[in-house]
Design a protein around this motif. Structure first.
Motif, PDB file in Angstrom:
ATOM      1  N   UNK A  52     -16.691 -25.337  27.818  1.00 49.69           N
ATOM      2  CA  UNK A  52     -17.440 -24.568  28.938  1.00 49.69           C
ATOM      3  C   UNK A  52     -16.381 -24.287  30.063  1.00 49.69           C
ATOM      4  N   UNK A  53     -15.543 -25.256  30.320  1.00 49.98           N
ATOM      5  CA  UNK A  53     -14.437 -25.110  31.236  1.00 49.98           C
ATOM      6  C   UNK A  53     -13.386 -24.234  30.871  1.00 49.98           C
ATOM      7  N   UNK A  54     -12.923 -24.346  29.917  1.00 48.96           N
ATOM      8  CA  UNK A  54     -11.745 -23.457  29.365  1.00 48.96           C
ATOM      9  C   UNK A  54     -12.027 -22.301  28.509  1.00 48.96           C
ATOM     10  N   UNK A  55     -13.422 -22.120  28.216  1.00 49.82           N
ATOM     11  CA  UNK A  55     -13.669 -21.000  27.434  1.00 49.82           C
ATOM     12  C   UNK A  55     -13.133 -20.988  25.991  1.00 49.82           C
ATOM     13  N   UNK A  56     -12.904 -21.980  25.406  1.00 51.41           N
ATOM     14  CA  UNK A  56     -12.506 -22.594  24.107  1.00 51.41           C
ATOM     15  C   UNK A  56     -13.563 -22.592  23.173  1.00 51.41           C
ATOM     16  N   UNK A  57     -13.727 -21.992  22.068  1.00 49.65           N
ATOM     17  CA  UNK A  57     -14.369 -22.206  20.849  1.00 49.65           C
ATOM     18  C   UNK A  57     -14.621 -23.729  20.534  1.00 49.65           C
ATOM     19  N   UNK A  58     -15.961 -23.937  20.299  1.00 54.77           N
ATOM     20  CA  UNK A  58     -16.196 -25.430  19.941  1.00 54.77           C
ATOM     21  C   UNK A  58     -16.777 -25.366  18.598  1.00 54.77           C
TER      22      UNK A  58
END
Length: 248
Positions: free
Chosen positions: A63-69
């Motif tokens: 959520x903070x860095x906009x990276x896929x999880x």
């Protein structure tokens, strides 16, 4: 046109449409992969507490860095001497290693250039399975969440153990409804005994409830401090500071 993922929430790959995934990878080609375990942690904690901790951090970082999880790998390599205890289930080191290699290969083919493997399970063979994952060209970064220094935040221990002051405090902060602190039992091992336990060479003593350390000293306030330190350290070293070109 498809709806965009919640801008304020984690980028959950399993809940996104193909065009959303492609757009996310075009913006940032990293992928966060939490790797958990299902292993007893004493009578006061659920067997999935390592998974819960890794998942929460994965969500927050996504959520903070906009990276896929990526979806969580729920099973890890457990201490062999704990097999048969209620709720525990695991896989062999080579099984986890091969599965992660297969997943990395699949995702690398669709454009992932860096994998961030998060785990809160300290069993040495489990860590070795993650550390030996390879990719064709992508960078692989394995993050042991419990390796972050935290002795100054603890009262009865110098380091994380198992179902202990650390695990119990984190769970009291992240999922207090899953903790029965009134059932927590303290049991200490020497540093050498702890090393042998982590290698799987030492069985949990029969007079221990299964936990090792001092869970009776746990608190939600302590858990928040531990979690924030882990989150901030991982964010600074993995997501903000550039990695050396030769880092795997």
């Amino acid at each position: 046109m498809t709806a965009a993922p919640d801008a304020n929430g984690p980028r959950q790959l399993k809940e996104m449409l193909p065009d959303q995934i492609a757009a996310a990878l075009a913006r940032d080609s990293r992928l966060i992969l939490p790797v958990g375990s299902l292993e007893q942690h004493g009578p006061h904690l659920p067997p999935g507490c390592d998974t819960i901790i890794a998942e929460r951090l994965a969500d927050d970082l996504s959520a903070t860095f906009g990276v896929l999880r990526a979806p969580t790998v729920e099973y890890g390599v457990n201490v062999a001497t704990e097999r048969g205890l209620p709720g525990s289930a695991g896989v062999r080191r080579k099984t986890l290693h091969r599965m992660l290699n297969d997943l990395v290969d699949s995702w690398e083919q669709v454009g992932v250039t860096e994998f961030i493997l998060l785990t809160a399970h300290g069993h040495d063979p489990h860590q070795e399975a993650l550390a030996t994952v390879v990719a064709n060209a992508a960078r692989i970064r394995v993050v042991d969440l419990l390796a972050v220094p935290m002795a100054d935040l603890l009262e009865g221990q110098d380091e994380p153990m198992h179902g202990d002051e650390v695990d119990t405090s984190l769970m009291l902060y992240l999922a207090p409804h899953l903790v029965r602190l009134d059932l927590a039992q303290d049991y200490m091992l020497s540093r050498e005994q702890l090393r042998r336990y982590r290698r799987g060479w030492l069985r949990v003593p029969e007079d221990s409830a299964g936990s090792i350390g001092r869970p009776s000293l746990a608190s939600a306030k302590k858990g928040e401090a531990i979690y924030c330190r882990i989150r901030d350290r991982v964010a600074a070293r993995i997501f903000i500071s550039p990695a050396p070109d030769d880092e795997r």
